[in-house]
Design a protein around this motif. Structure first.
Motif, PDB file in Angstrom:
ATOM      1  N   GLY A  40       0.899  -1.055   0.027  1.00  0.00           N
ATOM      2  CA  GLY A  40      -0.149   0.105  -0.057  1.00  0.00           C
ATOM      3  C   GLY A  40       0.824   1.185   0.042  1.00  0.00           C
ATOM      4  O   GLY A  40       0.403   2.385  -0.608  1.00  0.00           O
ATOM      5  N   SER A  41       2.036   1.243   0.685  1.00  0.00           N
ATOM      6  CA  SER A  41       2.963   2.573   0.678  1.00  0.00           C
ATOM      7  C   SER A  41       4.113   2.375  -0.119  1.00  0.00           C
ATOM      8  O   SER A  41       4.530   3.379  -0.831  1.00  0.00           O
ATOM      9  CB  SER A  41       3.531   2.480   2.164  1.00  0.00           C
ATOM     10  N   PHE A  42       4.474   0.973  -0.601  1.00  0.00           N
ATOM     11  CA  PHE A  42       5.557   1.063  -1.627  1.00  0.00           C
ATOM     12  C   PHE A  42       5.109   1.007  -3.108  1.00  0.00           C
ATOM     13  O   PHE A  42       5.091   0.001  -3.541  1.00  0.00           O
ATOM     14  CB  PHE A  42       6.363  -0.372  -1.349  1.00  0.00           C
ATOM     15  N   LYS A  43       4.607   2.159  -3.438  1.00  0.00           N
ATOM     16  CA  LYS A  43       4.347   2.306  -4.740  1.00  0.00           C
ATOM     17  C   LYS A  43       5.253   3.346  -5.260  1.00  0.00           C
ATOM     18  O   LYS A  43       5.086   3.751  -6.401  1.00  0.00           O
ATOM     19  CB  LYS A  43       2.690   2.788  -4.749  1.00  0.00           C
ATOM     20  N   GLY A  44       6.211   3.825  -4.753  1.00  0.00           N
ATOM     21  CA  GLY A  44       7.474   4.588  -5.462  1.00  0.00           C
ATOM     22  C   GLY A  44       8.043   5.375  -4.267  1.00  0.00           C
ATOM     23  O   GLY A  44       7.768   5.349  -3.074  1.00  0.00           O
ATOM     24  N   ALA A  45       9.040   6.156  -4.752  1.00  0.00           N
ATOM     25  CA  ALA A  45       9.811   6.866  -3.778  1.00  0.00           C
ATOM     26  C   ALA A  45       8.843   7.947  -3.014  1.00  0.00           C
ATOM     27  O   ALA A  45       9.249   7.928  -1.708  1.00  0.00           O
ATOM     28  CB  ALA A  45      10.829   7.867  -4.533  1.00  0.00           C
ATOM     29  N   GLU A  77       5.732   7.804  -1.921  1.00  0.00           N
ATOM     30  CA  GLU A  77       4.875   7.179  -0.820  1.00  0.00           C
ATOM     31  C   GLU A  77       5.771   6.918   0.158  1.00  0.00           C
ATOM     32  O   GLU A  77       5.280   6.956   1.282  1.00  0.00           O
ATOM     33  CB  GLU A  77       4.089   5.979  -1.593  1.00  0.00           C
ATOM     34  N   VAL A  78       7.058   6.442  -0.180  1.00  0.00           N
ATOM     35  CA  VAL A  78       7.703   5.973   1.173  1.00  0.00           C
ATOM     36  C   VAL A  78       8.296   7.346   1.842  1.00  0.00           C
ATOM     37  O   VAL A  78       8.522   7.284   2.978  1.00  0.00           O
ATOM     38  CB  VAL A  78       9.191   5.266   0.619  1.00  0.00           C
ATOM     39  N   GLU A  79       8.408   8.408   1.092  1.00  0.00           N
ATOM     40  CA  GLU A  79       8.896   9.413   1.859  1.00  0.00           C
ATOM     41  C   GLU A  79       7.742  10.069   2.579  1.00  0.00           C
ATOM     42  O   GLU A  79       7.858  10.611   3.688  1.00  0.00           O
ATOM     43  CB  GLU A  79       9.430  10.675   0.647  1.00  0.00           C
ATOM     44  N   GLU A  90      13.343  12.422  22.774  1.00  0.00           N
ATOM     45  CA  GLU A  90      13.983  12.482  21.359  1.00  0.00           C
ATOM     46  C   GLU A  90      13.042  11.582  20.699  1.00  0.00           C
ATOM     47  O   GLU A  90      12.447  10.279  21.254  1.00  0.00           O
ATOM     48  CB  GLU A  90      15.256  11.955  21.586  1.00  0.00           C
ATOM     49  N   ALA A  91      12.804  11.499  19.468  1.00  0.00           N
ATOM     50  CA  ALA A  91      12.225  10.672  18.717  1.00  0.00           C
ATOM     51  C   ALA A  91      13.118   9.783  17.679  1.00  0.00           C
ATOM     52  O   ALA A  91      14.048  10.454  17.103  1.00  0.00           O
ATOM     53  CB  ALA A  91      10.756  11.570  17.936  1.00  0.00           C
ATOM     54  N   ILE A  92      12.828   8.486  17.612  1.00  0.00           N
ATOM     55  CA  ILE A  92      13.746   7.566  16.717  1.00  0.00           C
ATOM     56  C   ILE A  92      12.871   6.930  16.071  1.00  0.00           C
ATOM     57  O   ILE A  92      11.889   6.142  16.388  1.00  0.00           O
ATOM     58  CB  ILE A  92      14.537   6.797  17.630  1.00  0.00           C
ATOM     59  N   THR A  93      12.665   7.247  14.695  1.00  0.00           N
ATOM     60  CA  THR A  93      11.773   6.597  13.591  1.00  0.00           C
ATOM     61  C   THR A  93      12.523   5.788  12.562  1.00  0.00           C
ATOM     62  O   THR A  93      13.595   6.316  12.391  1.00  0.00           O
ATOM     63  CB  THR A  93      10.705   7.520  13.156  1.00  0.00           C
ATOM     64  N   THR A  94      12.010   4.870  12.062  1.00  0.00           N
ATOM     65  CA  THR A  94      12.428   4.123  10.884  1.00  0.00           C
ATOM     66  C   THR A  94      11.277   3.454  10.221  1.00  0.00           C
ATOM     67  O   THR A  94      10.132   3.332  10.701  1.00  0.00           O
ATOM     68  CB  THR A  94      13.463   3.112  11.125  1.00  0.00           C
ATOM     69  N   ILE A  95      11.477   2.871   9.128  1.00  0.00           N
ATOM     70  CA  ILE A  95      10.745   2.286   8.252  1.00  0.00           C
ATOM     71  C   ILE A  95      11.226   0.832   7.946  1.00  0.00           C
ATOM     72  O   ILE A  95      12.382   0.734   7.712  1.00  0.00           O
ATOM     73  CB  ILE A  95       9.976   2.924   7.067  1.00  0.00           C
TER      74      ILE A  95
END
Length: 508
Positions: free
Chosen positions: A402-407, A409-411, A436-441
Motif C-alpha cells: 500500500g505504501s511501496f508504490k514509489g519513492a 509514498e515511502v517519503e 527524542e524521537a527515533i523513527t524508521t521504516i
C-alpha cells in the motif's frame, strides 16, 4: 508436485516465478496458431458444406426448442466455457504489481488477452466443425481435433506434435494456477485492511517478499486438493462458481461507482452501460452454473463460500465493536496537553531540556499519536513517579504494498511517522523533560524495533523499554486471534537480548 513447484517459484519472487513460464505460454500460442491456420488452409474447400450444415442444425434447434429454448441452450454452452474470461479479472486484481505506468500496461495486457482469446476460441471452434468433432469420454475435443489434423502425417511427427500441443495446454493451466499465488494473498490482505479478515493477515501479501501469503495459499491449495481427492469435476465447479461470484460483485461495484460519480465523471453513461451489461451477463452465467452443477458439487461450494461470508461479517462486527471501545482511549488525546503541560503565564518559551546522563531513560514504543500511546506515557508517570527524566519515543513504519508504490509514498510514510513521534517529543520538552524521537521504516516491525533498541542501548545508559497492550473486557479466542499482539513478540526478543521491557496494560 504442481502446488509445491508453484510455491517454491513464488517464494523466490514474482518476476522469477513468471519468467520461466514464458516459453510455455509462447509455445501454446505458436502451436495453436499453426493448428488453426493449417486447418483452415487445408480444409477451406469444405467451408461451404460446414456452413450449410451449421445453419441447418441451428434451424432444427430453433424448430424443436423455440426461441427461448435456443437462447437457453446457447447460454448454457456459453456458461460452461465462460471461465476463460478469468484472465481479464486476474489482470484487474494484479494491477498493483504491473510495470509502470500500471493503467496503460493493464490496458495493453487486456487487449492482448481479449484478442488472442477471441481468435483462439473461434479458430478451435471452426476446427471442430471442419473435422466434424464429436464428444468422447476418454478424450478432450481438442485432442480429437488435433488427431484429425495430424492423421495424414508421418507417425513420428504426429506423436511429437500431439504431445507438444497437449502439453502446452496442460502447462498453460499450470500457469493459470499462478494467479492464485499472485492475487490470492493480496485480496486477503485488502480484506484484512478493511477489517473483513483478521488484521494480522494484512501483512501476508503486502510484504515486499510475500512469504507468509504464498505459504498460506500453497497449504490451502494442498489441503483442498487432498479433501477433494483430486476430483477435477468438483474443483472446476468450485472454481467456476466462486469466480463468477467475484465477477458479479466486481461489476455491481462498478455500476454503483459510476452511478455515484454521475455528477462529476464525464461519459459516465457509457461506462455504466458497459458494467451493467457485464453484471447481467455474469449473473446469468452464475445462476446457470449453479443450477446445472448443483448436485455435482455446487451445493458444497455454496455452503463453503457462504460460511466464509458469514465469518467475514462476524469479524467485521467484532472490529466495529472494538472501534467503539477504542474511541474511549482516543478521548484522552484532546486533553493530553493539559494533563502533562501547563503553558507559561509570562509568554516566554522555556529552554529545551537537555539530556541528563545521571537520570533514568524510558524508551516508549508507540504506533502513532493516539490514545494507546498517551495512556502508555501517563501510566509511566503514574506507576513510576519522578523516576524518569529522559524519554525516547520509538516508532516503526511498516512498508507494505500500500505504501511501496514509489519513492514519493515511502517519503510520505517516513514524514508521517516522524511527525507523529515529534508530537510526543514536543509535549515532553515543554513539560520539562528531555525527549527524542527515533523513527524508521521497514518490512518487519519487530526486526526494525530490535535494530533501534540496540542503538538506543548503546547510546543511553541502561534504558528501560515500555510498551502498551490493550486489555479487553473479556479475554476470548476472538480478541487473541483478531488483534495484533506484537508487543509480546517484542518482549520475547528483548528477553533473549537481555533488555528490560515492561508491558503496561491499557484497559478499554
Amino acid at each position: 508436485v504442481g502446488v509445491g513447484i508453484l510455491t517454491i517459484l513464488n517464494l523466490r519472487g514474482v518476476k522469477e516465478a513468471v519468467v520461466p513460464l514464458i516459453p510455455i505460454f509462447m509455445s501454446f500460442v505458436f502451436l495453436h496458431a499453426f493448428a488453426i491456420i493449417y486447418t483452415i488452409i487445408t480444409h477451406s474447400f469444405s467451408a461451404g458444406q460446414v456452413y450449410t450444415k451449421a445453419v441447418g442444425e441451428f434451424s432444427n434447434s430453433y424448430t424443436e426448442l423455440g426461441l427461448m429454448g435456443t437462447v437457453l441452450l446457447i447460454m448454457k454452452s456459453f456458461s460452461m466455457g465462460a471461465g476463460t474470461y478469468t484472465g481479464i479479472e486476474a489482470v484487474s486484481n494484479g494491477l498493483p504489481i504491473l510495470r509502470d505506468p500500471k493503467v496503460k500496461t493493464a490496458h495493453k495486457t487486456m487487449r492482448y488477452i481479449s484478442v488472442s482469446l477471441s481468435i483462439t476460441v473461434m479458430g478451435i471452434m471452426f476446427s471442430y466443425l471442419l473435422f466434424n468433432v464429436h464428444p468422447s469420454e476418454n478424450k478432450t475435443l481438442n485432442a480429437i481435433a488435433f488427431e484429425s489434423l495430424s492423421s495424414g502425417w508421418d507417425p513420428f511427427w504426429a506423436k511429437i506434435f500431439m504431445f507438444a500441443i497437449l502439453f502446452s495446454e496442460a502447462a498453460l493451466l499450470f500457469i493459470a494456477a499462478q494467479t492464485g499465488f499472485l492475487d490470492g494473498p493480496r485480496v486477503l490482505s485488502n480484506m484484512a485492511l478493511d477489517k473483513w479478515m483478521p488484521s494480522r493477515f494484512a501483512n501476508l501479501s503486502d510484504r515486499l517478499v510475500t512469504k507468509n501469503g504464498i505459504l498460506l495459499m500453497g497449504v490451502a491449495s494442498f489441503v483442498l486438493m487432498a479433501l477433494a481427492k483430486g476430483s477435477v469435476s468438483f474443483l472446476v465447479v468450485l472454481y467456476s462458481i466462486n469466480v463468477f461470484i467475484t465477477f458479479c460483485l466486481s461489476q455491481l461495484g462498478m455500476v454503483r461507482h459510476w452511478w455515484q460519480e454521475r455528477k462529476s465523471a464525464k461519459g459516465w453513461q457509457k461506462k455504466l452501460l458497459v458494467n451493467a451489461i457485464g453484471l447481467i451477463v455474469t449473473t446469468i452465467v452464475l445462476i446457470t452454473v449453479i443450477y446445472i452443477k448443483f448436485e455435482e458439487g455446487g451445493w458444497i461450494t455454496i455452503v463453503v463460500t457462504g460460511s466464509l461470508v458469514f465469518i467475514s461479517y462476524k469479524i467485521k462486527q467484532h472490529y466495529s465493536d472494538t472501534f467503539v471501545l477504542l474511541k474511549r482511549l482516543d478521548e484522552i488525546v484532546d486533553s493530553f496537553d493539559a494533563s502533562i503541560y501547563t503553558p507559561p503565564t509570562d509568554g516566554n518559551t522555556p529552554a529545551k531540556p537537555q539530556f541528563d546522563p545521571k537520570a533514568k531513560t524510558a524508551v516508549v514504543l508507540v504506533n502513532g499519536y493516539n490514545g494507546l500511546g498517551a495512556h502508555t506515557l501517563l501510566s509511566i508517570f503514574r506507576m513510576f513517579p519522578g523516576m524518569f527524566k529522559n524519554f525516547i519515543f520509538l516508532q516503526v513504519g511498516s512498508i507494505d504494498a500500500g505504501s511501496f508504490k514509489g519513492a514519493a509514498e515511502v517519503e510520505h510514510l517516513t514524514a508521517h511517522i516522524q511527525e507523529e513521534a515529534e508530537k510526543y517529543v514536543d509535549y515532553m520538552n515543554r513539560s520539562g523533560y528531555f525527549a527524542e524521537a527515533i523513527t524508521t521504516i521497514g518490512t518487519d516491525v519487530v526486526e526494525e524495533i530490535m535494530k533501534c533498541a540496540k542503538e538506543v542501548n548503546e547510546k543511553y545508559k541502561n534504558p528501560i523499554f515500555f510498551g502498551g497492550q490493550l486489555v479487553f473486557p473479556e479475554d476470548t479466542f476472538a480478541t487473541r486471534f483478531l488483534h495484533n499482539y506484537i508487543v509480546f513478540t517484542v518482549q520475547r526478543e528483548f528477553y533473549f537480548q537481555g533488555y528490560p521491557f515492561v508491558i503496561l496494560p491499557i484497559r478499554v
